[in-house]
Design a protein around this motif. Structure first.
Motif, short mmCIF file in Angstrom:
data_model
loop_
_atom_site.label_atom_id
_atom_site.label_comp_id
_atom_site.label_asym_id
_atom_site.label_seq_id
_atom_site.Cartn_x
_atom_site.Cartn_y
_atom_site.Cartn_z
N GLU A 1 -5.56 -0.79 5.91
CA GLU A 1 -4.35 -1.12 6.65
C GLU A 1 -4.61 -1.14 8.15
O GLU A 1 -4.14 -2.04 8.86
N ARG B 1 -4.08 -4.36 10.60
CA ARG B 1 -3.23 -4.25 11.79
C ARG B 1 -4.00 -4.60 13.06
O ARG B 1 -3.44 -5.20 13.99
N PHE C 1 -7.21 3.05 1.63
CA PHE C 1 -6.02 2.27 1.99
C PHE C 1 -5.69 2.42 3.47
O PHE C 1 -5.30 1.44 4.13
N ASP C 2 -5.80 3.63 4.01
CA ASP C 2 -5.52 3.82 5.43
C ASP C 2 -6.46 2.99 6.29
O ASP C 2 -6.03 2.38 7.27
N ARG D 1 7.17 -5.32 6.44
CA ARG D 1 7.43 -3.89 6.44
C ARG D 1 8.36 -3.54 7.60
O ARG D 1 8.22 -4.07 8.70
N SER E 1 2.60 4.14 10.62
CA SER E 1 1.33 3.43 10.55
C SER E 1 0.20 4.44 10.52
O SER E 1 0.13 5.31 11.39
N LEU F 1 0.81 -1.21 0.00
CA LEU F 1 0.00 0.00 0.00
C LEU F 1 0.85 1.27 0.00
O LEU F 1 0.41 2.31 -0.50
N ASP F 2 2.06 1.20 0.55
CA ASP F 2 2.93 2.38 0.50
C ASP F 2 3.32 2.72 -0.93
O ASP F 2 3.35 3.90 -1.31
N LEU G 1 2.61 -6.12 5.46
CA LEU G 1 2.79 -5.52 6.78
C LEU G 1 3.77 -6.32 7.62
O LEU G 1 4.55 -5.76 8.38
N VAL H 1 -1.89 -7.81 1.71
CA VAL H 1 -1.60 -6.68 2.59
C VAL H 1 -1.03 -7.16 3.91
O VAL H 1 -0.08 -6.59 4.44
N ARG H 2 -1.58 -8.25 4.44
CA ARG H 2 -1.06 -8.78 5.71
C ARG H 2 0.40 -9.20 5.56
O ARG H 2 1.23 -8.90 6.41
#
Length: 365
Positions: free
Chosen positions: A248, A252, A244-245, A293, A299, A206-207, A290, A286-287
């Motif tokens: 994420e 998390r 996206f925020d 990452r 975050s 996502l970044d 992360l 995405v998981r």
């Protein structure tokens, strides 16, 4: 009970629309101003947009559709609306709903071009997706690997159909590389914006996608045209970032949750968005991203339920009957955006399609 394989799930999502007859005639989309218009395919081809730009010497098509028949309908719609032949087409990224119509358009005399990095990604993506779709769509599926003619990976101005189009080659986002096209304040971005739909987050990073949104914003567009969903202004960029925020933050907040649980959380947060089946691929990616990452990476805080967290102006409902697999990029990975070896189909055919030769000097400003 074992979960259904993804392909079976996607096939089930598209079963009703797959049986729908093709459109009897091209339907020109609305005039978006400045010579820009849009054709939208039917649900069997995932309601994909092909935009056109009318020039003094012809018409340029943006993206080539998922099936050969829809590519030719898009061409006919553009020609009917502009009164000019489609002379050129541009492929924005290596997803089949963007590149599959390339051979049909080339056969019809249209020059189809893309950036070198996008062209390089097509054979492997095509091999993977051909295993998913070819049998279901035959004979309305390209017989060989689509091969748009590549141009260099840098920002430049192309002279096509008497138009001067500014093209920008960007890094990974929805796919491993992106081409975006500027014209008179209009910015054509493909599926970097998922307006009214869940994003296809198969790469997981996502970044990187946020960086692409920053690059789009820096171009100061008046209008943004996504590959699916309504066009709009810069608010689409803000909405995509908020989405996206929120995604994420939810991933998390549930580090040990199953994909089904995470999907339910995201669907509850965005009940208005179409293609929720995309989340079955996107959320695990995405998981994994992360988990790999760096700990020092910032975050985002979870937006409240009252904050705008979904693409604006979308109209598809969460329970859409559209097939859910129309956003194939490379196979899901976290830090490495390339398709995984395990997902790769047998090597694509050696024939890479018949396109025009290298760009002439006259085509570049």
């Amino acid at each position: 009970m074992r979960p259904l394989p993804l392909l079976l799930l996607l096939a089930a999502c598209g079963a009703s629309s797959s049986a729908a007859p093709p459109s009897p005639a091209p339907r020109p989309g609305p005039d978006l101003g400045d010579g820009v218009g849009v054709y939208t395919s039917g649900p069997r081809a995932f309601r994909t947009h092909s935009f056109w730009i009318a020039g003094p010497e012809g018409t340029v098509l943006i993206d080539t559709q998922f099936t050969p028949s829809e590519a030719l309908r898009a061409k006919a719609a553009a020609e009917r609306a502009t009164g000019q032949p489609v002379t050129h087409a541009l492929v924005l990224h290596a997803n089949p709903d963007k590149f599959n119509g390339t051979p049909a358009l080339q056969t019809a005399g249209v020059e189809v071009w893309t950036a070198t990095s996008v062209a390089a990604a097509i054979p492997e993506v095509d091999a993977i997706r051909r295993r998913w779709f070819e049998a279901r769509y035959a004979p309305d599926y390209p017989a060989e690997t689509p091969a748009p003619t590549p141009f260099p990976d840098h920002t430049e101005t192309l002279q096509l159909a008497g138009l001067r189009l500014r093209v920008h080659v960007l890094g990974p986002g929805v796919s491993t590389a992106q081409l975006v096209v500027e014209h008179a304040g209009h910015l054509f971005v493909g599926d970097l914006l998922a307006n009214g739909h869940h994003a296809w987050m198969e790469l997981g990073d996502l970044d990187a996608w946020r960086a692409r949104l920053d690059e789009l914003a820096a171009l100061s567009p008046r209008w943004l045209h996504p590959g699916r969903g309504a066009s709009g202004g810069p608010e689409l960029l803000r909405a995509q970032r908020a989405y996206f925020d929120r995604v994420e933050a939810l991933v998390r907040a549930h580090p040990d949750a199953s994909t089904a649980t995470l999907r339910a959380e995201v669907e509850e947060a965005f009940p208005e968005l179409g293609h929720p089946v995309f989340l079955r691929v996107g959320l695990p990616a995405v998981r994994r991203w992360l988990q790999q990452r760096p700990p020092s990476a910032a975050s985002p805080s979870a937006p409240s339920s009252s904050e705008p967290g979904s693409p604006a102006s979308g109209s598809s409902a969460s329970g859409s009957s559209e097939p859910g697999s129309s956003e194939p990029g490379s196979s899901a990975r976290s830090s490495d955006p390339r398709p995984s070896a395990s997902a790769a189909a047998p090597a694509p055919p050696s024939a890479r399609g018949r396109g025009p030769g290298p760009l002439s000097a006259a085509a570049r400003a």
